[in-house]
Design an enzyme around this catalytic site. Structure first.
Site, PDB file in Angstrom:
ATOM      1  N   VAL A   1      34.334 -13.056 -27.606  1.00 57.00           N
ATOM      2  CA  VAL A   1      33.766 -11.751 -27.950  1.00 57.00           C
ATOM      3  C   VAL A   1      32.290 -11.854 -28.361  1.00 57.00           C
ATOM      4  O   VAL A   1      31.589 -10.857 -28.406  1.00 57.00           O
ATOM      5  CB  VAL A   1      34.591 -11.055 -29.057  1.00 57.00           C
ATOM      6  CG1 VAL A   1      36.057 -10.929 -28.617  1.00 57.00           C
ATOM      7  CG2 VAL A   1      34.511 -11.787 -30.389  1.00 57.00           C
ATOM      8  N   LYS A   2      31.849 -13.057 -28.704  1.00 56.97           N
ATOM      9  CA  LYS A   2      30.441 -13.295 -29.088  1.00 56.97           C
ATOM     10  C   LYS A   2      29.890 -12.213 -30.002  1.00 56.97           C
ATOM     11  O   LYS A   2      28.776 -11.728 -29.805  1.00 56.97           O
ATOM     12  CB  LYS A   2      29.575 -13.481 -27.838  1.00 56.97           C
ATOM     13  CG  LYS A   2      29.935 -14.743 -27.043  1.00 56.97           C
ATOM     14  CD  LYS A   2      28.924 -15.075 -25.964  1.00 56.97           C
ATOM     15  CE  LYS A   2      29.242 -16.361 -25.215  1.00 56.97           C
ATOM     16  NZ  LYS A   2      30.491 -16.324 -24.419  1.00 56.97           N
ATOM     17  N   ARG A   3      30.634 -11.848 -31.021  1.00 60.40           N
ATOM     18  CA  ARG A   3      30.164 -10.856 -31.968  1.00 60.40           C
ATOM     19  C   ARG A   3      29.210 -11.491 -32.962  1.00 60.40           C
ATOM     20  O   ARG A   3      29.205 -12.722 -33.136  1.00 60.40           O
ATOM     21  CB  ARG A   3      31.345 -10.212 -32.716  1.00 60.40           C
ATOM     22  CG  ARG A   3      32.379  -9.505 -31.823  1.00 60.40           C
ATOM     23  CD  ARG A   3      31.751  -8.458 -30.922  1.00 60.40           C
ATOM     24  NE  ARG A   3      32.724  -7.592 -30.285  1.00 60.40           N
ATOM     25  CZ  ARG A   3      32.881  -7.445 -28.963  1.00 60.40           C
ATOM     26  NH1 ARG A   3      32.149  -8.128 -28.112  1.00 60.40           N
ATOM     27  NH2 ARG A   3      33.780  -6.588 -28.491  1.00 60.40           N
TER      28      ARG A   3
END
Lengths: 320, 320
Positions: free
Chosen positions: A111-113
């Site tokens: 998700v690379k949040r």
């Protein structure tokens, strides 16, 4: 990271299947097979193509999960592919995670949040769920998520706390697999280090309080398979940091290249392949447009299983 | 960026309301008022709290949007707050964006996405929607999104292309408002520049081909209100880059502090306040737990309107 490590040992396979479906990767007849069902469900006909593709993504993933669940320890759905379809796609993402978890797989949500502290705390519910105790509800079904380091410590701490509370993990971007990653990550600092090396030291520090039975912390690092030399140096620099290694296969990474990212026991890294496995059916030479949807899904599954086995065997061959 | 600039000129107000609801910011009776409806809808009772809060978030946002739509040019929903509730929250996010757009507001989706090229292309559907032409479907209803620069150019280009195709914009993180932002963004490079200055130059370059009638490109920058001096220097360094300025109010930024981030015509920046506006009801002294849900929403709306007017007037006072 112990749950992941045990799963890798159990399958004797340090690889993860990236569940990154696109319209081009799903056989047309599979998508078409949901046309009628979706047309009846949606109120606004312009929503139909996205809803139809979302359902097809889930069925495609399910076929692949069933085919690889006894071979690989983990899957890594890339949420962007689902988000591209709007909220209907997000449902398919969550359903995919749930199904993979039910099949005993470690689910790594790519998700690379990343955001400032109070906002990162909201994103950290990916790991901690919505409520505690009797009313606990885990809508995302992920065992780990990927996180972006650009915001610094206060954007990471909430994820580390959530991971610790839920016996889960995070993987922070350090050295990504794409060509332009050099533009920021390779910049030379006044200290003589590269930016990604500085981030590597931060990551090792962020995990320091969470080292598990196998010597690795809950804070892993994303290190692209396309940077074998740097990956090897990072392995030495980050002794308690488990690596997620994307970029194998379609992006150019090889088993030989990633060998240096493992520790002396052949542990410490999880190598991802997405297109090379979920798109293997396209290279099988067995596909035809006249196949039924069921036959096409069978071909997808069988090809993915063969590709996953090949990847496993290629990795085993270069590890101690 | 021309659509945003026209909206700012129209309202004579360079501020944006951050729609970042949390459980603590929504009056309890508003959440409670959906209990029965949700209990009937969900199959699994553990899903009820998240579903109920999601609906409450949307109603809370709708009250605020109605109250400020004639005062402010834009709203900025922070997707993390919705994602914290799972797919039900994502529905509330999309519905919030859609409703704000219907009320004529510019919708800035604070999603801070960022990934390698092929994945960034999937995220860019936030701006381009699902299909073109007759079957076009825009599930996210955003006019702009925020993007993370850590992956470099190939993670940005797909967003720039999507923005150009859809007459929309992006805002790339340069210097964020949080305390730990210094850990990476302020590092000194061998060249003598700071990392965020290097990113600033990349951002100015990424927008170069998309400069509009007002002299600003489609690629804006996120520059925190908590860094007034750096913001002023960045204003000079990035003449074609519009700024999104978070951190005003609750995080400590002031009107005086952000004044230097505007250009000589008082344009070039959009200042965000979230809690200071959507949580103003808590400081009104007029709330009581015995109020009806409708009365509580009226108080939320009225307090938000007053706070939004105050912010507008404070900003007007420091601009030419």
């Amino acid at each position: 990271m112990d749950r992941l490590i045990e799963a890798i040992e159990d399958k004797q396979n340090p690889s993860v299947v990236g569940l990154d479906p696109t319209e081009a990767l799903v056989p047309k007849q599979v998508v078409a097979s949901f046309a009628e069902e979706i047309a009846e469900q949606v109120e606004d006909p312009t929503e139909a193509p996205a809803a139809q593709l979302s359902v097809a993504f889930f069925e495609f993933n399910r076929a692949i999960i069933d085919a690889v669940a006894d071979i690989v320890p983990a899957v890594k759905p890339q949420i962007a592919m689902y988000e591209a379809l709007g909220p209907a796609g997000i449902d398919a993402y969550s359903m995919t995670c749930e199904y993979a978890k039910q099949q005993g797989l470690y689910v790594l949500g790519d998700v690379k949040r990343g955001d400032i502290g109070s906002t990162a705390a909201a994103y950290a519910h990916h790991l901690s769920g919505v409520n505690a105790g009797e009313h606990a509800f885990d809508p995302w079904h992920e065992d780990a998520v990927t996180v972006n380091p650009y915001l610094g410590t206060d954007g990471i701490t909430p994820f580390v706390e959530a991971a610790t509370g839920a016996d889960k993990d995070i993987f922070v971007l350090v050295r990504t697999s794409n060509p332009s990653s050099s533009e920021l990550q390779e910049l030379e600092l006044a200290s003589g280090e590269r930016v990604y090396e500085h981030v590597a030291d931060l990551v090792e520090g962020w995990g320091a309080e969470t080292i598990g039975a196998n010597g690795y912390s809950r804070v892993g690092a994303v290190v692209g398979a396309t940077h074998p030399e740097e990956g090897k140096a990072l392995r030495a620099r980050m002794p308690h940091t488990f690596f997620l290694v994307p970029g194998y296969g379609a992006q150019g990474g090889t088993a030989q290249g990633v060998a240096g990212m493992f520790d002396k026991d052949g542990m410490g890294a999880l190598v991802n392949s997405s297109r090379g496995i979920i798109g293997a059916w396209k290279k099988s030479g067995k596909y035809s447009e006249s196949m039924s949807a069921d036959d096409a899904l069978d071909l997808v599954a069988e090809s993915a299983r063969e590709a996953a086995k090949d990847m496993r065997d290629n990795l085993r061959a270069v590890l101690p």
